[in-house]
Structure formats: structure tokens, C-alpha cells
Write a protein that holds these residues in place. Structure first.
Motif, mmCIF file in Angstrom:
data_model
loop_
_atom_site.group_PDB
_atom_site.id
_atom_site.type_symbol
_atom_site.label_atom_id
_atom_site.label_comp_id
_atom_site.label_asym_id
_atom_site.label_seq_id
_atom_site.Cartn_x
_atom_site.Cartn_y
_atom_site.Cartn_z
ATOM 1 N N ASP A 56 0.224 -1.231 0.421
ATOM 2 C CA ASP A 56 -0.199 0.283 -0.228
ATOM 3 C C ASP A 56 0.771 1.423 0.142
ATOM 4 O O ASP A 56 0.744 1.972 0.965
ATOM 5 C CB ASP A 56 -0.786 -0.461 1.163
ATOM 6 C CG ASP A 56 -1.461 -1.253 1.465
ATOM 7 O OD1 ASP A 56 -2.561 -1.403 0.044
ATOM 8 O OD2 ASP A 56 -1.750 -1.721 2.238
ATOM 9 N N CYS A 57 1.839 1.365 -0.877
ATOM 10 C CA CYS A 57 2.826 2.100 -0.616
ATOM 11 C C CYS A 57 2.669 2.828 -2.296
ATOM 12 O O CYS A 57 3.640 2.298 -3.328
ATOM 13 C CB CYS A 57 4.521 1.696 -0.513
ATOM 14 S SG CYS A 57 5.749 3.647 -0.166
ATOM 15 N N PRO A 58 1.804 4.274 -2.217
ATOM 16 C CA PRO A 58 1.673 3.981 -4.170
ATOM 17 C C PRO A 58 2.540 5.145 -4.650
ATOM 18 O O PRO A 58 2.787 6.280 -5.801
ATOM 19 C CB PRO A 58 0.810 4.791 -4.009
ATOM 20 C CG PRO A 58 0.543 5.616 -2.382
ATOM 21 C CD PRO A 58 1.287 4.850 -1.760
ATOM 22 N N LEU A 59 4.306 4.637 -4.590
ATOM 23 C CA LEU A 59 4.761 5.222 -5.108
ATOM 24 C C LEU A 59 4.813 4.683 -6.995
ATOM 25 O O LEU A 59 5.297 4.146 -7.588
ATOM 26 C CB LEU A 59 6.710 5.200 -5.040
ATOM 27 C CG LEU A 59 6.489 5.525 -3.414
ATOM 28 C CD1 LEU A 59 8.195 5.589 -2.894
ATOM 29 C CD2 LEU A 59 6.616 7.482 -4.040
ATOM 30 N N THR A 60 5.194 5.896 -7.353
ATOM 31 C CA THR A 60 5.305 6.200 -9.018
ATOM 32 C C THR A 60 6.214 5.772 -10.137
ATOM 33 O O THR A 60 7.752 6.302 -9.013
ATOM 34 C CB THR A 60 4.429 6.818 -9.729
ATOM 35 O OG1 THR A 60 5.247 8.368 -9.802
ATOM 36 C CG2 THR A 60 3.127 6.946 -9.422
ATOM 37 N N VAL A 61 6.489 4.972 -10.531
ATOM 38 C CA VAL A 61 8.360 5.094 -11.469
ATOM 39 C C VAL A 61 8.975 6.243 -11.348
ATOM 40 O O VAL A 61 10.159 6.667 -10.760
ATOM 41 C CB VAL A 61 7.981 4.458 -12.710
ATOM 42 C CG1 VAL A 61 9.618 4.202 -14.264
ATOM 43 C CG2 VAL A 61 7.081 2.526 -12.731
ATOM 44 N N ALA A 62 8.205 7.132 -11.859
ATOM 45 C CA ALA A 62 8.797 8.310 -12.064
ATOM 46 C C ALA A 62 9.000 9.175 -10.844
ATOM 47 O O ALA A 62 10.174 10.024 -10.873
ATOM 48 C CB ALA A 62 7.890 9.568 -13.183
ATOM 49 N N ALA A 63 8.161 9.172 -9.384
ATOM 50 C CA ALA A 63 8.945 9.226 -8.362
ATOM 51 C C ALA A 63 9.841 8.791 -7.800
ATOM 52 O O ALA A 63 11.245 8.867 -7.617
ATOM 53 C CB ALA A 63 8.029 9.327 -7.145
ATOM 54 N N LEU A 64 9.351 6.888 -8.003
ATOM 55 C CA LEU A 64 10.611 6.405 -8.135
ATOM 56 C C LEU A 64 12.489 7.116 -8.465
ATOM 57 O O LEU A 64 13.835 6.925 -7.762
ATOM 58 C CB LEU A 64 10.998 5.006 -7.738
ATOM 59 C CG LEU A 64 9.922 4.668 -7.271
ATOM 60 C CD1 LEU A 64 9.344 3.073 -7.642
ATOM 61 C CD2 LEU A 64 10.323 4.166 -5.577
ATOM 62 N N ARG A 65 12.778 7.197 -9.868
ATOM 63 C CA ARG A 65 13.076 7.949 -10.388
ATOM 64 C C ARG A 65 13.893 8.964 -10.065
ATOM 65 O O ARG A 65 15.139 9.398 -9.541
ATOM 66 C CB ARG A 65 13.157 7.514 -11.806
ATOM 67 C CG ARG A 65 13.413 6.554 -12.960
ATOM 68 C CD ARG A 65 12.943 7.242 -14.457
ATOM 69 N NE ARG A 65 13.205 5.495 -15.437
ATOM 70 C CZ ARG A 65 14.038 5.168 -15.429
ATOM 71 N NH1 ARG A 65 15.486 6.006 -15.507
ATOM 72 N NH2 ARG A 65 14.554 3.781 -15.956
#
Length: 292
Positions: A170-179
Motif C-alpha cells: 500500500d505504498c503508491p510510489l510511481t516509476v517517475a517518483a522512484l527515479r
């Protein structure tokens, strides 16, 4: 205008008419001879000259008519042959293919070729490195009640695999945010990452400028992620990340953290481009047990 086939008949008719006219003219000449007394030598000589001249003209006309008749007949035959050849060509000519049909045919041929290449690759993979690697990974994961969850091979696979694992928590981090977060962390901890990067063309250690470009590419391109980015993300998330491999023991990055690890599968031979990361999911029977 008469057709080519009627020309010889008309010419023959005209020639026959001229012959008839010649016969009537001969009778007229004979009558003229009879009308001139035999003892009138002067008139008779003139009559003979005139008649000879007229007969010569008539013979010339006859020859011209015969030549015209032959020529007309030959032209008619040539025209008839030409018409037959033209009709034969038209009958045997292939129908014209429209541009739309050509595009459809080309698309169908390309699709057929693509399927044939896929079939050949699958046959080759049955005994190739990809198949062997997949079989080993399936056994390793099955022992832990896990199976591979396929992630697209688009340059973002490592980040997408982590995104998928975080969704389970339930951690909604996106690919863009992770990058973006990975690049920021690496730039703020240069001493922890710069020594491990070398220029692929020269083999020399990265300069600070090259390291800045490397971090910029993490944010703005589909540059592949590796162990350095995994370490940065484990620190950001304060979560261990376990990477399962076919021929080596699992690697755990961020083992100092006590949270439930994110699990990724690393494949060396998944695609023609080489390395690839997938996520994992519970086997169906384990998921069913948890729901019962």
C-alpha cells in the motif's frame, strides 16, 4: 464507316462493275468502227489511235483496281490479326492491384514473417539459456510459494518491479517518483556512488560532470537501473530489497533495515537486449489459503 471485314467485298464489287463497264465500252467502240467507212482511211486511222489510247487507259485502271484490291485485303488481314492480338493481351492481362490491397498484402506478409521468427525463437529457447534460466528460477520461487510476475522490458523494468512490490504494501510510489528520488539521493551522497561508476568507453572513473549527467539521465530518460539505484532506493524506502537470481544466491540490498523485503527477480537472458528485472507474486494455492 464500313468495318475492315467488309472492305474486300466492296472493292470486289467496284472491280466487277469496272469490268462490266469495260465490256459496254468495247461494244461502243465496235459500233464506232462500224460507223466509219472502210475506204475513209483518214477517219479510220484516227479512230484506231483513239481506241488504242482508251483501251490502254482501261487496262491501266484494271491494274490499279487489282493492286488496290490486293492491298485492301492484306490490310484487312493485318487489322484482323492486330485486333485478335490486342484482345488476347487484354484477356491475359493480370488485374491491377489497388494501393490499399498492396498495403494489406505487405502488412500480412510482415505479420507472417514476425510469427515465423517468434516460432523459431521459441524452438531455439527450449534448449537455450533463456529457457534454462526460467526453469531454474521457477524452481527457486516455487520452493518459496512464489512465481514470476512479468514486467515490461522498456528500460523502466527495475523501477516498475519495485513499484509493483510497493503496491503490495500500500505504498503508491510511481516509476517517475522512484527515479526522481533515486537521482536526488545519489547526488546528495556522491561519495557513496561516484567511486563505483566508470566511463564505458575509456574505463576511467566518472568525473563529477559525468556523474551529474548520469543522475540527470535517471530522471529524464529510460536508462536502466542497477545495483547502485537499488541501494539508493533501499535507503530512501528504508526497506531491504532482495534480488533472486538463477545461478547465484539471492542478493539483499539494505539488509540493515527490518521491514519486509521487496523481492525482485533478476534475469540475464530474458530478452535479446540482455538483463531484465521482474516482480514476484504468491502462487495461486498460497493466495487461496490466505483468503480461506
Amino acid at each position: 464507316m464500313p468495318s475492315p471485314l467488309t472492305i474486300p467485298f466492296l472493292s470486289l464489287f467496284r472491280f466487277s462493275f469496272n469490268l462490266w463497264g469495260f465490256g459496254g465500252f468495247s461494244a461502243k467502240i465496235q459500233g464506232m468502227k462500224n460507223a466509219v467507212p472502210k475506204n475513209d482511211k483518214k477517219r479510220r486511222k484516227q479512230l484506231i489511235d483513239d481506241v488504242a489510247k482508251l483501251e490502254a487507259e482501261m487496262e491501266q485502271k484494271q491494274r490499279e483496281e487489282l493492286e488496290h484490291l490486293k492491298l485492301t485485303s492484306k490490310e484487312s488481314k493485318i487489322d484482323s490479326v492486330a485486333v485478335n492480338i490486342s484482345n488476347l493481351i487484354l484477356e491475359n492481362q493480370l488485374p491491377r492491384i489497388s494501393k490499399a490491397q498492396k498495403r494489406r498484402d505487405k502488412k500480412a506478409a510482415l505479420e507472417k514473417e514476425r510469427k515465423e521468427r517468434i516460432a523459431e525463437a521459441e524452438i531455439e529457447n527450449l534448449s537455450g539459456a533463456r529457457h534454462v534460466e526460467s526453469e531454474k528460477l521457477a524452481q527457486i520461487l516455487a520452493a518459496r510459494q512464489l512465481e514470476i510476475k512479468q514486467i515490461p522490458s522498456d528500460g523502466h523494468c527495475m523501477y516498475r518491479a519495485i513499484e509493483d512490490q510497493l503496491q503490495e504494501q500500500d505504498c503508491p510510489l510511481t516509476v517517475a517518483a522512484l527515479r526522481s528520488q533515486a537521482a536526488d539521493y545519489m547526488q546528495s551522497h556522491v561519495e557513496d556512488f561516484l567511486p563505483f561508476l566508470t566511463n564505458p568507453n575509456t574505463g576511467e572513473p566518472y568525473t563529477p560532470e559525468e556523474f551529474g549527467k548520469y543522475c540527470d539521465d535517471i530522471i529524464n530518460t529510460a536508462a536502466w537501473g542497477g545495483q547502485l539505484e537499488l541501494r539508493a532506493l533501499s535507503h530512501i524506502l528504508q526497506t531491504p530489497i532482495e534480488i533472486i537470481q538463477a545461478d547465484s544466491p539471492p542478493i539483499v540490498v539494505g539488509e540493515e533495515y527490518q521491514k519486509k523485503p521487496l523481492i525482485l527477480v533478476y534475469m540475464r537472458h530474458a530478452y535479446g537486449l540482455g538483463e531484465h528485472y521482474n516482480s514476484v507474486t504468491w502462487l495461486v494455492n498460497r493466495a487461496t489459503e490466505n483468503c480461506s
